[in-house]
Design an enzyme around this catalytic site. Structure first.
Site, PDB file in Angstrom:
ATOM      1  N   ASP A  66     -66.858 -67.825 -23.585  1.00 22.55           N
ATOM      2  CA  ASP A  66     -68.140 -67.388 -23.676  1.00 22.55           C
ATOM      3  C   ASP A  66     -68.508 -66.504 -24.957  1.00 22.55           C
ATOM      4  OD1 ASP A  66     -68.377 -69.152 -21.421  1.00 22.55           O
ATOM      5  OD2 ASP A  66     -69.573 -67.606 -20.441  1.00 22.55           O
ATOM      6  N   HIS A  79     -63.673 -64.777 -22.666  1.00 23.07           N
ATOM      7  CA  HIS A  79     -64.492 -64.317 -23.661  1.00 23.07           C
ATOM      8  C   HIS A  79     -63.724 -64.436 -24.991  1.00 23.07           C
ATOM      9  CE1 HIS A  79     -66.662 -63.042 -20.302  1.00 23.07           C
ATOM     10  NE2 HIS A  79     -67.752 -63.367 -20.870  1.00 23.07           N
TER      11      HIS A  79
HETATM   12 ZN    ZN Z   1     -72.180 -64.534 -22.021  1.00 23.69          ZN
END
Ligand code: ZN
Length: 286
Positions: free
Chosen positions: A96, A237
């Site tokens: 993400d 991430h």
């Molecule tokens: Zn996010």
């Protein structure tokens, strides 16, 4: 030399013809088998294999192999170019908040191990990383929508939700010509309004690595390796260097454990799940 009658000559010609046909047959079978083996075994890396696949030129015998296919909603077969094996363990790594400055490095690692991932990108980052984004597609990775500016969609009205997703999508179309299908709502925040207005399936996760908080490659990889299960959607991430380093550590180990590293859509299909707009998905356990 004995003279042969017409009957004798005919017999000899017929025998020669039969021998010729027999040899041709053997030659054909050898070529067929060699071709088939080359097509279905490890002479290709997964990336090359996907690139080599063209629906219109896939040989008929390949189409007959039902395991190489998945089925979509209408029961239509979809080619499974990466040969995801539904009965073998698999996981989907999802990244993400990118793309970012470490995304290229992450792609290098994924490519090295023939692994694919799903990237839930923030729209406003997209224009800065066109190369990485094109590479994702070439490698068989999947694009996902993480809104234009990482907004909590539950705090927006219908218009805001639609615009956050549409704007991000527009950015990707500009760079890659592709649209995003999967949606990951920032903070995992989903309400009825988001469900109704999201133009795609809402992909949550079953494992939160807390990579942004741990910020330590060893700790992140250790956590994943300890808790991982077949069918898991793993939240990471790619904007953190430590996360990318963690992937470098964990990926060969996950593969050694027998996991196929696939995209979210591949895993859903392999597990017989038809994704629906506005519905939440946390995992695709067997
Ligand atoms: Zn996010």
């Amino acid at each position: 030399m004995t003279k042969l009658g017409i009957g004798g000559r005919l017999r000899r010609v017929m025998t020669m013809l039969a021998e010729c046909l027999f040899l041709c047959g053997i030659l054909f079978l050898c070529c067929y088998e060699t071709g088939r083996t080359a097509y279905t075994t490890k002479l290709y890396t997964q990336t090359e294999f996907a690139a080599s696949i063209d629906e219109t030129t896939v040989p008929a015998w390949y189409k007959l192999n039902i395991e190489k296919y998945f089925y979509d909603e209408d029961g239509k077969s979809i080619l499974n170019p990466y040969q995801v094996e539904p009965d073998r363990p698999m996981i989907a790594l999802t990244f993400d908040d990118g793309p970012g400055k470490y995304t290229g490095e992450l792609l290098d690692i994924l490519e090295k191990y023939d692994a694919r991932a799903t990237f839930f990108m923030v729209g406003k980052n997209i224009k800065y990383y066109p190369k990485a984004i094109k590479r994702m597609k070439d490698m068989g990775c999947e694009y996902g929508n993480h809104t234009m500016s990482h907004k909590d969609l539950t705090k927006l009205k219908k218009k805001g939700i639609v615009s956050q997703l549409a704007k991000a999508d527009k950015e990707l179309v500009k760079v890659s010509g592709e649209s995003m299908y999967l949606v990951r709502p920032p903070y995992g925040a989903v309400g009825e309004k988001v469900r109704r207005n999201a133009d795609g399936p809402l992909i949550m996760w079953s494992m939160d690595t807390l990579d942004w908080k741990r910020k330590n490659a060893k700790k992140i990889s250790k956590y994943v390796l300890k808790h991982v299960e077949d069918g898991e959607i793993i939240l990471l991430h790619d904007i953190h260097k430590e996360t990318v380093d963690a992937v470098r550590i964990m990926l060969p180990k996950l593969i050694k454990k027998g996991y196929q590293i696939v995209t979210v859509s591949e895993m859903a299909r392999a597990r017989g799940v038809v994704l629906k707009d506005g519905q939440k998905y946390f995992s695709f356990y067997p």
